[in-house]
Design a protein around this motif. Sequence first.
Motif, PDB file in Angstrom:
ATOM      1  N   VAL A  49      53.312 103.144 -17.359  1.00  0.00           N
ATOM      2  CA  VAL A  49      53.351 102.246 -18.743  1.00  0.00           C
ATOM      3  C   VAL A  49      54.333 100.608 -18.370  1.00  0.00           C
ATOM      4  O   VAL A  49      55.315 100.721 -17.974  1.00  0.00           O
ATOM      5  CB  VAL A  49      54.055 103.205 -19.651  1.00  0.00           C
ATOM      6  N   LEU A  50      53.558 100.190 -18.167  1.00  0.00           N
ATOM      7  CA  LEU A  50      53.881  98.686 -18.148  1.00  0.00           C
ATOM      8  C   LEU A  50      53.921  98.017 -19.437  1.00  0.00           C
ATOM      9  O   LEU A  50      55.611  97.479 -19.346  1.00  0.00           O
ATOM     10  CB  LEU A  50      52.289  97.759 -17.408  1.00  0.00           C
ATOM     11  N   ALA A  51      54.124  98.574 -20.688  1.00  0.00           N
ATOM     12  CA  ALA A  51      54.100  97.738 -21.623  1.00  0.00           C
ATOM     13  C   ALA A  51      53.982  98.545 -22.735  1.00  0.00           C
ATOM     14  O   ALA A  51      53.045  99.435 -23.025  1.00  0.00           O
ATOM     15  CB  ALA A  51      53.766  96.500 -22.091  1.00  0.00           C
ATOM     16  N   THR A  62      51.418  93.184 -31.304  1.00  0.00           N
ATOM     17  CA  THR A  62      52.748  92.627 -30.536  1.00  0.00           C
ATOM     18  C   THR A  62      53.087  93.275 -29.283  1.00  0.00           C
ATOM     19  O   THR A  62      51.863  94.754 -28.857  1.00  0.00           O
ATOM     20  CB  THR A  62      54.216  93.109 -31.065  1.00  0.00           C
ATOM     21  N   LEU A  63      53.579  93.047 -28.384  1.00  0.00           N
ATOM     22  CA  LEU A  63      53.794  93.725 -26.645  1.00  0.00           C
ATOM     23  C   LEU A  63      55.025  93.477 -26.269  1.00  0.00           C
ATOM     24  O   LEU A  63      55.564  92.480 -26.192  1.00  0.00           O
ATOM     25  CB  LEU A  63      52.488  93.164 -26.265  1.00  0.00           C
ATOM     26  N   VAL A  64      55.820  94.881 -25.860  1.00  0.00           N
ATOM     27  CA  VAL A  64      57.051  94.700 -25.389  1.00  0.00           C
ATOM     28  C   VAL A  64      57.068  95.773 -23.968  1.00  0.00           C
ATOM     29  O   VAL A  64      56.343  96.903 -24.046  1.00  0.00           O
ATOM     30  CB  VAL A  64      58.062  95.555 -26.099  1.00  0.00           C
ATOM     31  N   GLY A  65      57.562  94.575 -22.813  1.00  0.00           N
ATOM     32  CA  GLY A  65      57.507  95.008 -21.698  1.00  0.00           C
ATOM     33  C   GLY A  65      57.886  96.551 -21.543  1.00  0.00           C
ATOM     34  O   GLY A  65      59.357  96.221 -21.917  1.00  0.00           O
ATOM     35  N   PRO A  69      58.156  92.360 -16.973  1.00  0.00           N
ATOM     36  CA  PRO A  69      59.261  91.490 -18.253  1.00  0.00           C
ATOM     37  C   PRO A  69      57.777  90.734 -19.406  1.00  0.00           C
ATOM     38  O   PRO A  69      57.475  89.492 -18.654  1.00  0.00           O
ATOM     39  CB  PRO A  69      60.073  90.141 -17.583  1.00  0.00           C
ATOM     40  N   VAL A  70      57.953  91.121 -20.049  1.00  0.00           N
ATOM     41  CA  VAL A  70      56.379  90.519 -21.261  1.00  0.00           C
ATOM     42  C   VAL A  70      57.696  91.056 -22.720  1.00  0.00           C
ATOM     43  O   VAL A  70      57.380  92.422 -22.889  1.00  0.00           O
ATOM     44  CB  VAL A  70      55.893  91.106 -20.821  1.00  0.00           C
ATOM     45  N   ARG A  82      45.915  89.611 -21.323  1.00  0.00           N
ATOM     46  CA  ARG A  82      46.146  89.116 -19.673  1.00  0.00           C
ATOM     47  C   ARG A  82      47.454  89.075 -18.803  1.00  0.00           C
ATOM     48  O   ARG A  82      47.135  88.960 -17.778  1.00  0.00           O
ATOM     49  CB  ARG A  82      45.397  87.962 -20.612  1.00  0.00           C
ATOM     50  N   VAL A  83      48.351  89.302 -19.643  1.00  0.00           N
ATOM     51  CA  VAL A  83      49.942  88.997 -19.084  1.00  0.00           C
ATOM     52  C   VAL A  83      49.856  90.321 -18.659  1.00  0.00           C
ATOM     53  O   VAL A  83      51.026  89.996 -17.268  1.00  0.00           O
ATOM     54  CB  VAL A  83      50.859  88.966 -19.933  1.00  0.00           C
ATOM     55  N   CYS A  84      49.142  91.515 -18.233  1.00  0.00           N
ATOM     56  CA  CYS A  84      48.957  92.411 -17.464  1.00  0.00           C
ATOM     57  C   CYS A  84      48.248  92.272 -16.438  1.00  0.00           C
ATOM     58  O   CYS A  84      49.366  93.363 -15.627  1.00  0.00           O
ATOM     59  CB  CYS A  84      49.388  93.817 -18.483  1.00  0.00           C
TER      60      CYS A  84
END
Length: 102
Positions: A49-51, A62-65, A69-70, A82-84
């Motif tokens: 699980v990344l986030a 909303t996304l929390v890493g 670190p996001v 996109r950030v992942c």
Amino acid sequence: MQNTTAVPILSPVLAPGALRAEAELMAAEAAPRRFAVCAMDYDESDAVVLAWGQAFRDGRVTLVGDAVPVRGTFSSVRSALRVCRALGAPLHVAWVDPEPEG
């Protein structure tokens, strides 16, 4: 002169229990749906699980890493991913709650 054409609008007065029940129904209908963004390693049959995310009815996310670190608010699940994607691993969105319609 008195205006006699306007019809007064009466607000219904709900008993405390009925008002709480109405608030709980409204909260259940509007609650965000939770999901996890997972990085998939098909060669090793492994995933991480990344986030964690929440998807709201208006499309915002909303996304929390967790493993990255996001932290942020995005216009959609697609834009949040996109950030992942920078990690280069195949991603999978695993819905914890039923996936939002639309």
